[in-house]
Design a protein around this motif. Sequence first.
Motif, PDB file in Angstrom:
ATOM      1  N   VAL A  44       6.425   2.004   3.780  1.00  8.46           N
ATOM      2  CA  VAL A  44       5.101   1.403   3.994  1.00  8.46           C
ATOM      3  C   VAL A  44       4.754   0.378   2.918  1.00  8.46           C
ATOM      4  N   THR A 224       0.700  -5.056   8.074  1.00  6.79           N
ATOM      5  CA  THR A 224       1.299  -3.971   7.282  1.00  6.79           C
ATOM      6  C   THR A 224       0.305  -2.839   6.986  1.00  6.79           C
ATOM      7  N   HIS A 225       0.833  -1.814   6.399  1.00  9.47           N
ATOM      8  CA  HIS A 225       0.119  -0.562   6.151  1.00  9.47           C
ATOM      9  C   HIS A 225      -0.873  -0.718   4.982  1.00  9.47           C
ATOM     10  N   GLN A 227      -1.478   1.100   2.563  1.00 16.44           N
ATOM     11  CA  GLN A 227      -0.894   1.475   1.255  1.00 16.44           C
ATOM     12  C   GLN A 227      -0.267   0.260   0.561  1.00 16.44           C
ATOM     13  N   SER A 244      -6.884   0.161   8.544  1.00 15.14           N
ATOM     14  CA  SER A 244      -5.693   0.405   9.386  1.00 15.14           C
ATOM     15  C   SER A 244      -5.845  -0.273  10.750  1.00 15.14           C
ATOM     16  N   ASN A 248       1.136  -2.844  13.553  1.00 16.86           N
ATOM     17  CA  ASN A 248       2.184  -2.158  12.786  1.00 16.86           C
ATOM     18  C   ASN A 248       3.492  -2.891  12.995  1.00 16.86           C
ATOM     19  N   ARG A 250       5.943  -2.957  10.612  1.00 21.35           N
ATOM     20  CA  ARG A 250       6.854  -2.544   9.528  1.00 21.35           C
ATOM     21  C   ARG A 250       8.312  -2.568   9.949  1.00 21.35           C
TER      22      ARG A 250
END
Length: 427
Positions: A44, A224-225, A227, A244, A248, A250
């Motif tokens: 992540v 992206t995430h 985190q 969020s 996604n 990733r």
Amino acid sequence: MSQTAALLGGTPAVTAATPSWPLVDQETLAEITRVITEETLCPVGAEGTQGEFEREFAALHGRKYGLAVNGGTAALMLALHGAGVQPGDEVIASPFTWGASVSCILQNFAIPIFADIDPHTFTLDPDSIERRITLRTKAIVVVHIFGFPADMTRIMEVAQRHGLAVIEDCAQAHGGKHAGRLLGSWGTVGAFSLQASKNLTGGEGGILVCDDREIYERAMSMGTHPQRLYAELELPEFREKIDSLAFNYRMHSMAAAMANTQLKYLEEWTLARGRNAQRLYDAVRDIPYVHVPDPLLETDRHAYYNIPFTYEPGVIPLSRDEFVEALKAEQVAANIYVKVPLYLRPRFQNHDYFGRGYPWALAPEPIEYRKGDCPVAERMVMVEFQVSGNYYVDEPELMAQIGAAIGKVGEHAAELRAWFDAKKAQS
Ligand SMILES: Cc1ncc(COP(=O)(O)O)c(C=O)c1O
């Protein structure tokens, strides 16, 4: 005359094995195993192997930032968003490409405006680009199709004169160069696919590279995430939006491990691809029904994702499509890449992408795509063919056999004509 054409029951001209691709060797497998057991299955953030790959790939292209994602389509979509393309903006695109070079525009709710291509390189013609620019134009998506380097010197001049962002679609161009510089290092953003057929691959995956912090952060914020966003975002306008709600996009850690392991071979593989293409071109140069592309400038380098040709109709009594079918029977990985320019396809003709006419409904004036908009592209789709495959190690025997197959189909053209006619009569 060589023995019977393979389509008519003869032995195929190509017997040498095609190199296996993607390369899943012991070194790659060991690194994938290490990454998924010692690092993570789901990176992540930019730590570990994925971060290393981003830094190495960006540095290779002389870029400050690299953002790994799960595909070339995602890289392009984020590249446009990062570069500030907004709903209703016009973006200049090529009609002779894989759809993702243009869907990235639609997916940003922007409006593709097609410019014509150069008849020698199949890449966007800088003069045609300039003629398509309006007050609403925001960016240009340049595709180095087949690995042919587009004329980035002139395209960047046009873009700078009009204040436009340039996105290089390098999905087929890893290792290629224009004026001595790697493709992907010229535009505002370079976007690459790492899908299994590509010159550098993680099986799936993609990466974008750029120099501008704001573009990097805007792209990251959309794909992206949280985190990673907490760890990396510096600009307050993006930090305040950390949540969020992004896509996604990733990259999988196995893809990062594979692409990172193989990156060091890219230069060697690209040079071998170039030598193999030259072998094949030399083998068929005197055959009048196929044209090999004009030589590139010394400082340019084709990445040879495919080995492209054009077919000269009327020399032998076969259409281009019949010629390619006969070549396939000879065990040549022959293909036709684009059969219909993108703007003549139903989604564009009917303004049918997201529904309710979007994104075209955002344009202040009606946008129409007509036959004749890009005459060169419309002509090239009738004559282009290519030998596909990843010829990343020296293959003199295989290239000689492919060359012989191209000659053999011509030698048997009359029998093949009769065979195609009989088939047509039966259907
Ligand atoms: C020119 C071009 N652009 C974009 C893409 C999209 O890449 P991906 O399949 O990784 O999403 C491809 C894939 O074939 C491509 O050839």
